[in-house]
Design an enzyme around this catalytic site. Sequence first.
Site, PDB file in Angstrom:
ATOM      1  N   TYR A 147     -29.725  35.818 -45.889  1.00 10.46           N
ATOM      2  CA  TYR A 147     -30.997  36.233 -45.288  1.00 10.46           C
ATOM      3  C   TYR A 147     -31.362  37.661 -45.691  1.00 10.46           C
ATOM      4  CZ  TYR A 147     -34.230  37.175 -41.333  1.00 10.46           C
ATOM      5  OH  TYR A 147     -35.303  37.516 -40.534  1.00 10.46           O
ATOM      6  N   LYS A 184     -34.634  38.836 -47.708  1.00  7.50           N
ATOM      7  CA  LYS A 184     -35.627  39.724 -47.090  1.00  7.50           C
ATOM      8  C   LYS A 184     -35.764  41.035 -47.871  1.00  7.50           C
ATOM      9  CE  LYS A 184     -37.236  37.475 -43.444  1.00  7.50           C
ATOM     10  NZ  LYS A 184     -38.588  36.879 -43.497  1.00  7.50           N
TER      11      LYS A 184
HETATM   12  N1  LIG Z   1     -37.140  37.308 -34.386  1.00  7.21           N
HETATM   13  C1  LIG Z   1     -36.663  38.390 -35.007  1.00  7.21           C
HETATM   14  O1  LIG Z   1     -35.953  39.217 -34.417  1.00  7.21           O
HETATM   15  C2  LIG Z   1     -36.989  38.628 -36.448  1.00  7.21           C
HETATM   16  C3  LIG Z   1     -36.474  39.789 -37.029  1.00  7.21           C
HETATM   17  C4  LIG Z   1     -36.775  40.052 -38.362  1.00  7.21           C
HETATM   18  C5  LIG Z   1     -37.559  39.185 -39.085  1.00  7.21           C
HETATM   19  N2  LIG Z   1     -38.023  38.042 -38.498  1.00  7.21           N
HETATM   20  C6  LIG Z   1     -38.822  37.156 -39.331  1.00  7.21           C
HETATM   21  O2  LIG Z   1     -40.039  36.864 -38.679  1.00  7.21           O
HETATM   22  C7  LIG Z   1     -40.541  35.595 -39.156  1.00  7.21           C
HETATM   23  C8  LIG Z   1     -40.926  34.732 -37.971  1.00  7.21           C
HETATM   24  O3  LIG Z   1     -39.755  34.416 -37.216  1.00  7.21           O
HETATM   25  P1  LIG Z   1     -39.755  34.162 -35.630  1.00  7.21           P
HETATM   26  O4  LIG Z   1     -38.729  35.050 -35.071  1.00  7.21           O
HETATM   27  O5  LIG Z   1     -41.141  34.184 -35.094  1.00  7.21           O
HETATM   28  O6  LIG Z   1     -39.140  32.683 -35.608  1.00  7.21           O
HETATM   29  P2  LIG Z   1     -39.651  31.309 -34.916  1.00  7.21           P
HETATM   30  O7  LIG Z   1     -38.586  30.323 -35.209  1.00  7.21           O
HETATM   31  O8  LIG Z   1     -40.041  31.561 -33.511  1.00  7.21           O
HETATM   32  O9  LIG Z   1     -40.984  30.979 -35.739  1.00  7.21           O
HETATM   33  C9  LIG Z   1     -40.935  30.679 -37.112  1.00  7.21           C
HETATM   34  C10 LIG Z   1     -41.811  29.480 -37.397  1.00  7.21           C
HETATM   35  O10 LIG Z   1     -41.722  29.224 -38.812  1.00  7.21           O
HETATM   36  C11 LIG Z   1     -41.586  27.835 -39.019  1.00  7.21           C
HETATM   37  N3  LIG Z   1     -40.880  27.585 -40.261  1.00  7.21           N
HETATM   38  C12 LIG Z   1     -39.569  27.840 -40.525  1.00  7.21           C
HETATM   39  N4  LIG Z   1     -39.264  27.426 -41.758  1.00  7.21           N
HETATM   40  C13 LIG Z   1     -40.389  26.919 -42.291  1.00  7.21           C
HETATM   41  C14 LIG Z   1     -40.708  26.322 -43.525  1.00  7.21           C
HETATM   42  N5  LIG Z   1     -39.763  26.159 -44.473  1.00  7.21           N
HETATM   43  N6  LIG Z   1     -41.986  25.914 -43.762  1.00  7.21           N
HETATM   44  C15 LIG Z   1     -42.943  26.061 -42.811  1.00  7.21           C
HETATM   45  N7  LIG Z   1     -42.698  26.597 -41.590  1.00  7.21           N
HETATM   46  C16 LIG Z   1     -41.420  27.018 -41.343  1.00  7.21           C
HETATM   47  C17 LIG Z   1     -40.816  27.315 -37.826  1.00  7.21           C
HETATM   48  O11 LIG Z   1     -41.027  25.908 -37.613  1.00  7.21           O
HETATM   49  C18 LIG Z   1     -41.333  28.192 -36.703  1.00  7.21           C
HETATM   50  O12 LIG Z   1     -42.405  27.575 -36.007  1.00  7.21           O
HETATM   51  C19 LIG Z   1     -39.432  35.007 -40.021  1.00  7.21           C
HETATM   52  O13 LIG Z   1     -39.709  35.252 -41.384  1.00  7.21           O
HETATM   53  C20 LIG Z   1     -38.214  35.799 -39.587  1.00  7.21           C
HETATM   54  O14 LIG Z   1     -37.216  35.833 -40.583  1.00  7.21           O
HETATM   55  C21 LIG Z   1     -37.769  37.749 -37.193  1.00  7.21           C
END
Ligand SMILES: NC(=O)c1ccc[n+]([C@@H]2O[C@H](COP(=O)([O-])OP(=O)(O)OC[C@H]3O[C@@H](n4cnc5c(N)ncnc54)[C@H](O)[C@@H]3O)[C@@H](O)[C@H]2O)c1
Length: 275
Positions: free
Chosen positions: A165, A169
């Site tokens: 990951y 990223k």
């Molecule tokens: N939550 C955190 O602390 C955090 C920290 C750093 C980065 N992020 C990044 O933020 C972004 C959103 O994450 P989140 O925390 O809201 O997660 P989440 O799981 O709540 O939402 C992510 C959404 O993306 C969809 N998804 C995943 N893989 C997919 C694919 N291959 N094709 C289409 N849709 C897909 C999922 O079904 C989900 O609805 C991600 O890129 C994640 O890596 C999150």
Amino acid sequence: MGKLAGKIAVISGSGRGIGRALALKLASEGASVVVNDLDEAPANEVVATIEAAGGKAVACIGNVTAADFGERFIQTAIENFGGLDIIVNNAGYTRDAVIQKQSDEQFQAMLDVHVTAPFRILRAAAEPLRAMSKREASEGREVIRKVVNISSMAGTHGNAGQVNYSSAKAALVGMTKTLSKEWGRFKVCVNCVAFGFIETRLTKAHEDPATKIEIEGRAIQAGVPSNILEALATMVPLGRAGTPEEAAGGAYLFCIPESDYVSGQVLIVGGGLSL
Ligand SMILES: NC(=O)c1ccc[n+]([C@@H]2O[C@H](COP(=O)([O-])OP(=O)(O)OC[C@H]3O[C@@H](n4cnc5c(N)ncnc54)[C@H](O)[C@@H]3O)[C@@H](O)[C@H]2O)c1
């Protein structure tokens, strides 16, 4: 009139979490939104919520890793709303393991979703963006468009257990900086937001059933061990995880006209966390 009246946005993975919060925010400021998600029900719920509030949205269901997804996503915006102003690469998930326990397939899966998929989406947008900016220049107008790539502090600072990951990223940061240089002439600002610890299903304790996610039939354990979660919260100067709305607020800053001269930047949205 909202700040984004008349703008057209595509947001991958906007059926849940941060992407959902951003879709609702952009729509509340007047943008028409293409809502993508792997899962149909949450994507349709976001579209319905936007429409119920008087906004415009359409769903584009599917896995961002499909080879033809980029074209389909961009064309959905153009065919339904007649343009493209904001692209947010947000879809993603985690598949953690220390390096000695990580398979090639597990490493590649993170590159596929967090790097190759944004690359294909942006490549599909290149020609429409070039054509729109050329037409506007010939009319003596300048319209600034936006790309926001969603990264993580795992990418900017590293995080044990996330070699796949964090590598992916970090690559998004390079993609952001290169495209900010290639696309300035198309009047496109390309920026990146790296989140710290945001409360979504990806950061709930492993025991929480919400962390057992499914990606195209494959069961995946997302989430974080509960002892790490407790330690993380104490490391954040603001003393808690961010909400999806607070995280979306960071990405929103790059979408609004006030940031029209900001490009090639990485904004850390982590409540002061510096790792
Ligand atoms: N939550 C955190 O602390 C955090 C920290 C750093 C980065 N992020 C990044 O933020 C972004 C959103 O994450 P989140 O925390 O809201 O997660 P989440 O799981 O709540 O939402 C992510 C959404 O993306 C969809 N998804 C995943 N893989 C997919 C694919 N291959 N094709 C289409 N849709 C897909 C999922 O079904 C989900 O609805 C991600 O890129 C994640 O890596 C999150």
